[in-house]
Design a protein around this motif. Structure first.
Motif, PDB file in Angstrom:
ATOM      1  N   GLY A  29     -10.138  12.747   2.876  1.00  0.00           N
ATOM      2  CA  GLY A  29      -9.607  11.702   2.450  1.00  0.00           C
ATOM      3  C   GLY A  29      -9.544  10.615   2.837  1.00  0.00           C
ATOM      4  N   LEU A  30      -9.328   9.790   1.968  1.00  0.00           N
ATOM      5  CA  LEU A  30      -9.192   8.132   1.790  1.00  0.00           C
ATOM      6  C   LEU A  30      -7.386   7.168   1.047  1.00  0.00           C
ATOM      7  CD1 LEU A  30     -12.625   7.239   0.157  1.00  0.00           C
ATOM      8  CD2 LEU A  30     -11.481   7.045   2.424  1.00  0.00           C
ATOM      9  N   VAL A  31      -7.493   6.635   1.856  1.00  0.00           N
ATOM     10  CA  VAL A  31      -6.205   5.924   1.326  1.00  0.00           C
ATOM     11  C   VAL A  31      -6.447   4.842   1.785  1.00  0.00           C
ATOM     12  CG1 VAL A  31      -5.581   5.300   3.620  1.00  0.00           C
ATOM     13  CG2 VAL A  31      -3.605   5.813   1.745  1.00  0.00           C
ATOM     14  N   ASP A  32      -5.893   3.844   0.282  1.00  0.00           N
ATOM     15  CA  ASP A  32      -6.665   2.442   0.320  1.00  0.00           C
ATOM     16  C   ASP A  32      -5.280   1.295   0.381  1.00  0.00           C
ATOM     17  OD1 ASP A  32      -7.954   0.530  -2.215  1.00  0.00           O
ATOM     18  OD2 ASP A  32      -7.716   0.157  -0.450  1.00  0.00           O
ATOM     19  N   GLY A  33      -5.373   0.393   1.353  1.00  0.00           N
ATOM     20  CA  GLY A  33      -4.642  -1.010   1.489  1.00  0.00           C
ATOM     21  C   GLY A  33      -3.062  -0.653   2.053  1.00  0.00           C
ATOM     22  N   VAL A  34      -3.080   0.142   3.451  1.00  0.00           N
ATOM     23  CA  VAL A  34      -1.499   0.921   3.990  1.00  0.00           C
ATOM     24  C   VAL A  34      -1.982  -0.572   4.802  1.00  0.00           C
ATOM     25  CG1 VAL A  34      -0.591   2.202   5.004  1.00  0.00           C
ATOM     26  CG2 VAL A  34      -1.744   3.125   3.214  1.00  0.00           C
ATOM     27  N   HIS A  35      -0.697  -1.180   4.243  1.00  0.00           N
ATOM     28  CA  HIS A  35      -0.451  -2.585   5.572  1.00  0.00           C
ATOM     29  C   HIS A  35       0.344  -1.967   6.588  1.00  0.00           C
ATOM     30  CE1 HIS A  35      -1.787  -5.319   2.511  1.00  0.00           C
ATOM     31  NE2 HIS A  35      -2.025  -6.424   2.943  1.00  0.00           N
ATOM     32  N   HIS A  36      -0.586  -2.269   7.484  1.00  0.00           N
ATOM     33  CA  HIS A  36       0.354  -1.307   9.223  1.00  0.00           C
ATOM     34  C   HIS A  36       1.108  -2.169   9.984  1.00  0.00           C
ATOM     35  CE1 HIS A  36       0.005   2.720   9.834  1.00  0.00           C
ATOM     36  NE2 HIS A  36      -0.661   1.998   9.277  1.00  0.00           N
ATOM     37  N   TRP A  37       0.359  -3.856   9.708  1.00  0.00           N
ATOM     38  CA  TRP A  37       0.995  -4.961  10.374  1.00  0.00           C
ATOM     39  C   TRP A  37       1.154  -5.782  10.268  1.00  0.00           C
ATOM     40  CZ3 TRP A  37      -0.130  -1.609  14.700  1.00  0.00           C
ATOM     41  CH2 TRP A  37      -1.130  -1.209  15.000  1.00  0.00           C
ATOM     42  N   GLY A  45       0.660  -0.735  -0.150  1.00  0.00           N
ATOM     43  CA  GLY A  45       0.515  -0.129   0.141  1.00  0.00           C
ATOM     44  C   GLY A  45       0.572   1.194  -0.094  1.00  0.00           C
ATOM     45  N   PHE A  46       1.986   0.817   0.176  1.00  0.00           N
ATOM     46  CA  PHE A  46       3.070   2.477   0.334  1.00  0.00           C
ATOM     47  C   PHE A  46       3.868   1.825  -0.394  1.00  0.00           C
ATOM     48  CE2 PHE A  46       5.442   1.384   3.502  1.00  0.00           C
ATOM     49  CZ  PHE A  46       4.726   0.499   4.168  1.00  0.00           C
ATOM     50  N   ASP A  47       5.333   2.624  -0.755  1.00  0.00           N
ATOM     51  CA  ASP A  47       6.392   2.346  -1.493  1.00  0.00           C
ATOM     52  C   ASP A  47       7.658   2.135  -0.064  1.00  0.00           C
ATOM     53  OD1 ASP A  47       8.919   3.897  -3.941  1.00  0.00           O
ATOM     54  OD2 ASP A  47       9.197   1.585  -2.827  1.00  0.00           O
ATOM     55  N   GLY A  50      -7.029  -3.991   8.526  1.00  0.00           N
ATOM     56  CA  GLY A  50      -7.964  -3.745   9.470  1.00  0.00           C
ATOM     57  C   GLY A  50      -8.329  -2.124   9.423  1.00  0.00           C
ATOM     58  N   GLU A  51      -9.045  -1.392  10.524  1.00  0.00           N
ATOM     59  CA  GLU A  51      -9.927  -0.237  10.374  1.00  0.00           C
ATOM     60  C   GLU A  51      -8.694   0.808  11.155  1.00  0.00           C
ATOM     61  OE1 GLU A  51     -12.472  -1.173  12.971  1.00  0.00           O
ATOM     62  OE2 GLU A  51     -13.464  -2.155  10.822  1.00  0.00           O
ATOM     63  N   ALA A  52      -8.499   1.927  10.231  1.00  0.00           N
ATOM     64  CA  ALA A  52      -7.634   2.525  10.723  1.00  0.00           C
ATOM     65  C   ALA A  52      -7.643   4.411   9.963  1.00  0.00           C
ATOM     66  CB  ALA A  52      -6.160   3.045  10.077  1.00  0.00           C
ATOM     67  N   VAL A  53      -7.728   5.147  11.363  1.00  0.00           N
ATOM     68  CA  VAL A  53      -7.964   6.846  11.066  1.00  0.00           C
ATOM     69  C   VAL A  53      -6.826   7.172  11.499  1.00  0.00           C
ATOM     70  CG1 VAL A  53      -9.471   8.256  11.745  1.00  0.00           C
ATOM     71  CG2 VAL A  53     -10.372   6.149  12.171  1.00  0.00           C
ATOM     72  N   TYR A  54      -6.617   8.429  10.201  1.00  0.00           N
ATOM     73  CA  TYR A  54      -5.097   9.145  10.850  1.00  0.00           C
ATOM     74  C   TYR A  54      -5.327  11.001  10.622  1.00  0.00           C
ATOM     75  CZ  TYR A  54      -3.223   5.408   8.118  1.00  0.00           C
ATOM     76  OH  TYR A  54      -3.109   4.156   6.777  1.00  0.00           O
ATOM     77  N   VAL A  55      -4.981  10.714  11.821  1.00  0.00           N
ATOM     78  CA  VAL A  55      -5.258  12.358  12.322  1.00  0.00           C
ATOM     79  C   VAL A  55      -3.942  13.359  12.624  1.00  0.00           C
ATOM     80  CG1 VAL A  55      -7.909  11.875  13.490  1.00  0.00           C
ATOM     81  CG2 VAL A  55      -5.149  11.456  14.533  1.00  0.00           C
ATOM     82  N   THR A  99       5.765  11.461   1.718  1.00  0.00           N
ATOM     83  CA  THR A  99       7.077  10.457   1.758  1.00  0.00           C
ATOM     84  C   THR A  99       6.844   8.662   1.932  1.00  0.00           C
ATOM     85  OG1 THR A  99       6.846  12.341   3.981  1.00  0.00           O
ATOM     86  CG2 THR A  99       8.416  10.054   3.925  1.00  0.00           C
ATOM     87  N   LEU A 100       5.336   8.265   2.400  1.00  0.00           N
ATOM     88  CA  LEU A 100       5.305   6.574   1.989  1.00  0.00           C
ATOM     89  C   LEU A 100       4.921   6.537   0.545  1.00  0.00           C
ATOM     90  CD1 LEU A 100       3.386   5.841   5.690  1.00  0.00           C
ATOM     91  CD2 LEU A 100       6.021   5.272   5.388  1.00  0.00           C
ATOM     92  N   ARG A 101       4.704   7.389   0.345  1.00  0.00           N
ATOM     93  CA  ARG A 101       3.929   7.517  -1.098  1.00  0.00           C
ATOM     94  C   ARG A 101       2.967   6.430  -1.194  1.00  0.00           C
ATOM     95  NH1 ARG A 101       9.144   7.015  -3.986  1.00  0.00           N
ATOM     96  NH2 ARG A 101      11.064   8.772  -4.358  1.00  0.00           N
ATOM     97  N   ALA A 102       1.498   6.340   0.064  1.00  0.00           N
ATOM     98  CA  ALA A 102       0.639   5.981  -0.024  1.00  0.00           C
ATOM     99  C   ALA A 102       0.043   6.538  -1.172  1.00  0.00           C
ATOM    100  CB  ALA A 102       0.623   5.374   1.109  1.00  0.00           C
TER     101      ALA A 102
END
Lengths: 882, 123
Positions: free
Chosen positions: A674-682, A526-528, A689-694, A617-620
């Motif tokens: 904004g919406l982002v798609d499929g950034v794997h954190h874990w 989901g990111f570079d 999973g469910e994520a909210v960026y603030v 920065t993450l290129r997500a």
């Protein structure tokens, strides 16, 4: 050390009588014979050396004059004599055919060695008692971390427990005695060390006074003491700055103490007293404690669970918003025996490994049985003659069985040695998830196991030749020109079928695991992940007495970002809490809070406070709307970016952009921008999973940890020194830690599946090799038994290729049967692999087909040499031998 | 044959071959090893420890003696078969002959063409 000197020593040890009287002559003879052997070549030399040394173990045959008195011996010693004589005969026979013996012992050594290695690991991780007093009565309070008030209430209210202890782990900065570094700290309650039977090697233990609010003491880990202070005992009483506060070191922990993994993965550098008066630990919304307890005498787990449940009900009545879920059910706290909590996750993995290595051992035994049967048949004439000359069938079977036992024991010795190596390799390459893995040792239990296995394998593969020899019919064998054995062909065929079936099962297992790994590698994170440097900082700590206030942290992040971005080679910088791949797998450390939409629908996603330029920065890429900016922190409602899945769960078909959400118990207002798609954190294999960026500046300042990510156009690690310097100029007492490239982190998250599939692949390769060997020797034997028939065929006009196809057909028939049986086994056993594979079914037909094809090809290959030999049978020679 | 020679029968195969080697001539250890290897078509290969064990035992039983007959500068011990040894050897070969005759009667031993001799008729 020359061979002569070695022989001299060996002679002295094993043949004292000769050494005392004939030492010089024996050594001179050895020299002469060695010289002759060297002249004849390497093989002759090896044979000579093996013979000379092995035969030292022989007991000389008793001459006739003394044999008469031997009849006075008791039956027991007669058995012993027979046993020793059999051993002697076996050794002599083996030393006459060293290549054969070495092959068999080597095959067994590999099988037994691998099994013993895995068994050692299983023993250390699963079976051995935990190194704590009354370990069976230790209990872990499950379902994540717990709240400070819960722990206090449990301590007061639970009578089922003789003692309760809690630990709060984290990372803090240590200043003093060297460059500032980030260390792992565990804040523990008074009963903790007693619960686990740990003491101090030097200095004193924690006392009651230490738990008062103003005392600041610490006990440090043995390894940290050696690393940082060179094991200098004068460090006791010295002050350092821990987490910004002056702290006195009062003791060094016992180096043998191994805390359970729930306490910061067992790597604790500093132990400090846990102060429940601390603000964070009074807050019912914060879960940070891991809690353990020892059951009171006479109380069992069910009773304790009942008491905990009852207390939880009372808590739920007093604070329903905390302890009850949406649907009104109370959040229970399951009690788990400590050992189970440590091993539950790895139990299946280890069981699978044990199964796989068991298959390998079985294949090795079958292989050896095939080899022994082939050779046994060649010895039928010898056996028949001995039978005619007076040896009973029992004696013959006993001798064959002894031979198998000796081979088994020798294989066990070799396996024992290989297991030492295996354990070292295993501990070195294992992915780090296995608890107590560093206590793996080859010890008496393992030795006993190894011995049992080698004797058992000896009996198993020795039984067949022994049973066969018992049916030897002397006269027919000796009269008959060929030594073909009718019944044996079937048994040999069955062994080949069994071997192929077992090998297919292993190949299938390895194949499925490898495809799992490949599937994981194909997941888009989901990111570079390339060209990204990451590290973490912990300015200050939790609570009001922190050296860094919220505003100071935010200012630090701003300055850091500005300075870092100015470095050459840096494209952009971001920071936040909860970067991807910081916590992977099942263990997550995140901030979860509930969010409510305008219809009252509630979710509990992970909340990620992130600074500006996070997504850039993450290129997500953002799939809708915009990213967060610095100024968003001041806006109301606060802009937020959502994972697409989270937005869909909250707003279904409505466009999420512009919708409002309420965050947490404070009901802070958020607006989706904004919406982002499929950034794997874990992890790649974990769901997004469910994520909210603030915005970090609005919500992240209160958290003591910051993770920084730097997108570079050069090699990321080349910027580490500059980054360190930069942070040091901003705050000389703030170390940076967990420095790694993102690619590194992703790689580490795959360490376990890589290890597992690599190990299984090694087993499968060994199994394939053994299977090929077994088929080859079986078919060689088959061909040699049919020389007359083949000669006749050629004589009546068969072509070479007919003979080849005859052999190959027979070989493929056996292999085919084996593949069919193996396929059934693999499909049936698939469910054992279910929890270990990902992205592919454990009974995947394509993998099965590929494995079958590989084995079939190997079988054809194994048949080729015997087939070619069959094709070149000279009918004249064969028929003349009649 | 003398009574005490009888007590040594049947001979262990190793002892038989050693005595045979010494019956031809006095030999030291190395020569015995080579002779035994030749006689058994390379099948019986003696190692130093067991050779000297056997020679010691045969010496103790009186079938073989050690001489110090000089073989030039060879300081090695030379072994010689005794009269008792020859008697025992003779007795053993007779025993083996009887055995093979019985085996032949039973039809267990086909004619051997390896050494080029014709199948023997019962004597």
């Amino acid at each position: 050390m020359s061979w002569r000197r070695l022989y001299d020593r060996a002679l002295r040890l094993a043949a004292r009588d000769v050494w005392t009287s004939h030492r010089a002559d024996a050594l001179d003879l050895f020299d002469d014979l060695y010289r002759d052997a060297r002249r004849r070549g390497r093989r002759a030399t090896t044979r000579f050396l093996a013979r000379s040394f092995l035969r030292l173990l022989e007991r000389p045959p008793r001459p006739a004059a003394r044999r008469i008195s031997a009849s006075r011996h008791s039956p027991e010693s007669a058995h012993m004599t027979n046993l020793l004589r059999d051993v002697h005969l076996t050794l002599r026979g083996l030393s006459q055919r060293p290549a054969f013996a070495v092959t068999i012992v080597a095959i067994l050594a590999v099988g037994i060695g691998a099994t013993t290695t895995i068994w050692s690991v299983v023993d250390a991780v699963l079976l051995r008692r935990l190194p704590y007093p009354e370990a069976e009565r230790l209990v872990y309070f499950d379902e994540g971390s717990h709240r400070g008030p819960d722990f206090s209430e449990w301590r007061e209210g639970l009578g089922s427990f003789a003692a309760l202890a809690a630990a709060w782990s984290g990372s803090v900065d240590l200043v003093g005695g060297g460059t500032p570094e980030q260390v792992q700290v565990a804040r523990v309650s008074p009963a903790f060390f007693d619960l686990f039977g740990a003491g101090t090697a030097l200095g004193r233990e924690l006392e009651e006074a230490d738990f008062a609010a103003d005392a600041a003491v610490a006990i440090i880990d043995h390894r940290l003491w050696q690393r940082r202070w060179g094991a200098d005992p004068s460090v006791l009483g010295r002050q350092v700055r821990l987490d910004g506060r002056p702290t006195t070191i009062v003791g060094i922990v016992d180096p043998d103490f191994d805390p359970p993994p729930a306490v910061h993965g067992s790597k604790v550098d500093v132990w400090v007293p846990l102060r429940l008066q601390h603000g964070v630990l009074q807050d019912r919304r914060v879960h940070v404690l891991t809690v353990f307890g020892r059951l009171a005498p006479g109380v069992d787990l069910t009773a304790a669970q009942g008491e905990v449940d009852a207390l939880r009900e009372r808590q739920a009545e007093a604070h329903p918003e905390i302890y009850r879920g949406d649907d009104g059910t109370v959040h229970r706290v399951p009690l788990v025996p400590l050992r189970d909590s440590m091993v539950n996750e790895v139990r299946e993995l280890l069981a699978m490994l044990l199964g796989a290595v068991g298959l390998l051992l079985a294949i090795a035994c079958v292989d050896v049985a095939i080899l022994l049967l082939a050779r046994g048949t060649q010895r039928r004439r010898e056996m028949a003659l001995r039978g005619a000359l007076g040896a009973s069938r029992l004696r013959l079977s006993a001798q064959l069985l002894t031979e198998s036992l000796v081979l088994g024991l020798l294989g066990g010795v070799g396996g024992w040695g290989l297991a030492h190596l295996g354990v070292q390799l295993f501990t070195r390459f294992q992915p780090g998830d296995l608890p107590r893995i560093d206590t793996v040792a080859i010890d008496l239990r393992v030795l006993a196991f190894c011995l049992a296995i080698s004797l058992a394998t000896g009996i198993v593969f020795g039984l067949l030749p022994a049973l066969q020899s018992a049916r030897v019919d002397a006269s027919s064998t000796l009269k008959d020109g060929s030594s073909a054995a009718p019944g044996r062909g079937r048994i040999r065929g069955a062994l080949v079928v069994a071997e192929v079936a077992l090998a297919l099962t292993l190949l299938m297992g390895a194949g499925v695991l490898m495809r799992s790994l490949v599937a994981m590698l194909r997941v888009e994170p989901g990111f570079d992940t390339g060209g990204l440097l990451t590290f973490s900082l912990t300015p200050g700590s939790w609570g009001e007495d922190s050296t860094y206030s919220k505003e100071q942290r935010i200012r630090l992040v701003d300055e850091l970002r500005r300075e870092l971005a100015a470095l050459p080679g840096v494209e952009s910088v971001t920071a936040g809490w909860g970067l991807p791949f910081v916590y992977t797998g099942g263990n997550r450390c995140c901030w979860q809070a509930n969010v409510l939409n305008d219809e009252g629908k509630e979710l509990i996603p992970a909340i990620h406070p992130v600074a500006e330029d996070y997504f850039a920065t993450l290129r997500a890429p953002l799939v809708a709307g915009r990213a967060l900016t610095r100024r968003d922190a001041e806006r109301t409602p606060t802009p937020a970016v959502l994972e697409r899945g989270t937005a869909e769960a909250l707003f279904a078909d409505r466009s999420p952009l512009g919708q409002e959400l309420l965050l947490g118990s404070k009901k802070d207002r958020l607006v989706v921008v904004g919406l982002v798609d499929g950034v794997h954190h874990w992890g790649l294999a974990q769901e997004v999973g469910e994520a909210v960026y603030v915005p970090y500046e609005r919500f992240g300042g209160g958290l003591p940890g910051i993770q920084v990510a730097v997108r570079t156009s050069v090699d990321p690690l080349s910027l580490v020194p500059a980054a360190r310097e930069l942070v040091a100029t901003l705050d000389p007492e703030l170390p940076i830690d967990e420095v790694a490239t993102m690619e590194n982190r992703v790689g580490r998250s795959l360490a376990a599946p890589r290890f597992l599939s690599g190990l299984l692949a090694a087993f499968a390769a060994a199994a394939l090799f053994l299977a090929v060997g077994g088929i080859y020797s079986s078919m060689s034997y088959w061909v040699s038994q049919r020389r007359r028939e083949l000669g006749i065929r050629v004589a009546v006009g068969a072509l070479r290729r007919d003979l080849v196809s005859l052999v190959v057909r027979h070989g493929l028939l056996l292999a085919g049967l084996g593949l069919a049986v193996g396929a059934a086994l693999a499909l049936a056993g698939g469910r054992w692999l279910e929890s270990l594979v990902w992205g592919v079914s454990p009974t995947d037909p394509a993998t099965l087909a590929a494995a079958m094809a590989v084995l079939a090809a190997a079988a054809v290959l194994a048949c080729l040499a015997p087939a070619v030999r069959a094709a070149h049978v000279d009918p004249v020679k064969v028929l003349r031998a009649e | 044959m003398p009574a005490d020679a009888d007590a040594f029968l049947p001979l262990a195969p190793r002892d038989l071959l050693i005595l045979l080697a010494l019956a031809a001539e006095d030999r030291h250890g190395y020569a015995v090893v080579q002779a035994v290897e030749a006689e058994s078509d390379g099948r019986v290969l003696l190692d130093p420890a067991n050779l000297y064990r056997a020679l010691k035992r045969l010496g103790r039983d009186g079938l073989v003696t050690e001489t110090d007959a000089a073989h030039g500068s060879d300081r090695r011990r030379v072994y010689r078969i005794t009269g008792l040894g020859r008697d025992v050897l003779r007795g053993e070969t007779v025993r083996l002959e009887r055995l093979t005759a019985t085996a032949r009667e039973l039809g267990l031993l086909p004619a051997s063409r390896r050494d080029g001799r014709r199948p023997e008729t019962a004597s």
